[in-house]
Scaffold this active site. Sequence first.
Site, mmCIF file in Angstrom:
data_model
loop_
_atom_site.group_PDB
_atom_site.id
_atom_site.type_symbol
_atom_site.label_atom_id
_atom_site.label_comp_id
_atom_site.label_asym_id
_atom_site.label_seq_id
_atom_site.Cartn_x
_atom_site.Cartn_y
_atom_site.Cartn_z
ATOM 1 N N ASP A 166 -3.861 6.157 11.274
ATOM 2 C CA ASP A 166 -4.584 5.532 12.387
ATOM 3 C C ASP A 166 -4.600 4.012 12.206
ATOM 4 O OD1 ASP A 166 -6.958 4.635 10.873
ATOM 5 O OD2 ASP A 166 -7.534 6.747 10.767
ATOM 6 N N THR A 179 -10.532 9.966 -0.144
ATOM 7 C CA THR A 179 -9.256 10.658 -0.375
ATOM 8 C C THR A 179 -9.432 11.708 -1.462
ATOM 9 O OG1 THR A 179 -6.971 10.456 -1.157
ATOM 10 C CG2 THR A 179 -8.495 8.714 -1.837
ATOM 11 N N HIS A 191 1.713 6.115 4.576
ATOM 12 C CA HIS A 191 2.255 7.312 5.233
ATOM 13 C C HIS A 191 2.645 7.084 6.689
ATOM 14 C CE1 HIS A 191 0.024 9.852 1.974
ATOM 15 N NE2 HIS A 191 1.107 9.281 1.519
ATOM 16 N N TYR A 234 1.722 15.210 17.327
ATOM 17 C CA TYR A 234 1.467 13.768 17.114
ATOM 18 C C TYR A 234 1.100 13.055 18.411
ATOM 19 C CZ TYR A 234 2.662 14.277 12.281
ATOM 20 O OH TYR A 234 2.632 14.668 10.970
HETATM 21 N N1 APR Z 1 -16.756 9.830 3.978
HETATM 22 C C1 APR Z 1 -15.934 9.727 2.913
HETATM 23 N N2 APR Z 1 -15.132 10.708 2.506
HETATM 24 C C2 APR Z 1 -15.143 11.861 3.205
HETATM 25 C C3 APR Z 1 -15.961 12.043 4.336
HETATM 26 C C4 APR Z 1 -16.806 10.965 4.724
HETATM 27 N N3 APR Z 1 -17.621 11.026 5.764
HETATM 28 N N4 APR Z 1 -15.738 13.301 4.817
HETATM 29 C C5 APR Z 1 -14.813 13.856 4.030
HETATM 30 N N5 APR Z 1 -14.461 13.007 3.041
HETATM 31 C C6 APR Z 1 -13.514 13.168 1.945
HETATM 32 C C7 APR Z 1 -13.293 14.606 1.483
HETATM 33 O O1 APR Z 1 -14.303 14.975 0.538
HETATM 34 C C8 APR Z 1 -11.921 14.531 0.836
HETATM 35 O O2 APR Z 1 -11.988 14.249 -0.547
HETATM 36 O O3 APR Z 1 -12.258 12.724 2.368
HETATM 37 C C9 APR Z 1 -11.270 13.350 1.566
HETATM 38 C C10 APR Z 1 -10.150 13.749 2.478
HETATM 39 O O4 APR Z 1 -9.119 14.323 1.725
HETATM 40 P P1 APR Z 1 -7.794 14.802 2.433
HETATM 41 O O5 APR Z 1 -8.149 15.571 3.652
HETATM 42 O O6 APR Z 1 -6.951 15.457 1.396
HETATM 43 O O7 APR Z 1 -7.121 13.436 2.941
HETATM 44 P P2 APR Z 1 -6.216 12.411 2.136
HETATM 45 O O8 APR Z 1 -6.598 12.349 0.696
HETATM 46 O O9 APR Z 1 -6.229 11.158 2.918
HETATM 47 O O10 APR Z 1 -4.821 13.120 2.285
HETATM 48 C C11 APR Z 1 -3.677 12.485 1.800
HETATM 49 O O11 APR Z 1 -2.228 14.169 2.711
HETATM 50 O O12 APR Z 1 -1.833 15.544 4.529
HETATM 51 C C12 APR Z 1 -1.431 14.414 3.850
HETATM 52 O O13 APR Z 1 -0.242 12.572 4.634
HETATM 53 C C13 APR Z 1 -1.486 13.209 4.723
HETATM 54 O O14 APR Z 1 -2.284 10.979 4.237
HETATM 55 C C14 APR Z 1 -2.545 12.365 4.074
HETATM 56 C C15 APR Z 1 -2.479 12.784 2.628
#
Ligand code: APR
Length: 229
Positions: free
Chosen positions: A90, A171, A105, A54
């Site tokens: 962030d 997401t 989170h 972190y």
């Molecule tokens: N613009 C928009 N979306 C995007 C881009 C982009 N340029 N690049 C990637 N993505 C999308 C991916 O297709 C995916 O669906 O962002 C999403 C990211 O998904 P995750 O990595 O699973 O992130 P998130 O959904 O925020 O994860 C949720 O999981 O690990 C834990 O606590 C952590 O807050 C996090 C939570």
Amino acid sequence: MKKKLVILSGAGISAESGVATFRDSGGLWEGHDVMEVASPEGWRKNPALVLDFYNKRRRQLFEVQPNKAHFIAAELEKDFDVTIITQNVDDLHERAGSTNVIHLHGELLKARSVYNTLDIIDFTGDITLGDLHTDGYQLRPHIVWFGEAVPAIEDAIPVVEQADYIIVIGTSLQVYPAAGLTDFAKRTTPIFYIDPKPAGIPNMKNPLEVFPLKASEGMEIVAGRLRNI
Ligand code: APR
């Protein structure tokens, strides 16, 4: 009165700023097994590794900037009563100018003691083993790890219930309770889902439009659409 717009954001909205998403990297998060660095078990096993992880994320935050998607989200406050509900730790929404952000989170720039989850302090430097909170307990990042409670969900649910429009952006909708938030929306509330790989489709009972685009492109289109409603 301004209509209420909720923007539910995930890691993808910060991707164009250069912050790695979680699940796009094959289960590894900046080279680590997620459970190693983001779970109470990982913390018990190797707290120094978790703190170091972190610390790196926190330092990285000072090298990145908000992108167009964050700025569009902030500008929408001119026309809408906007609440950002983000899974991101962030501060890019805030730096882009958004004034109403719920962090589900936790936040990289905050810390708390391992003993008291509620005594949260601002923290911009590195945390190392032996750094204590004023209560005498070890400091840890103010991050919700896998398996931990998500207290901010209580603030987020009523906001979603009252939303007139919802944007879900960047997401994978894999992590609960965040992924279930759209279930609390009124059935008539339109949902706009922006994600280049829209894996988890939010509640199908609502009017849903999917934009398989990068965050900046998708936000531009959806913001234009909302302003013309
Ligand atoms: N613009 C928009 N979306 C995007 C881009 C982009 N340029 N690049 C990637 N993505 C999308 C991916 O297709 C995916 O669906 O962002 C999403 C990211 O998904 P995750 O990595 O699973 O992130 P998130 O959904 O925020 O994860 C949720 O999981 O690990 C834990 O606590 C952590 O807050 C996090 C939570």
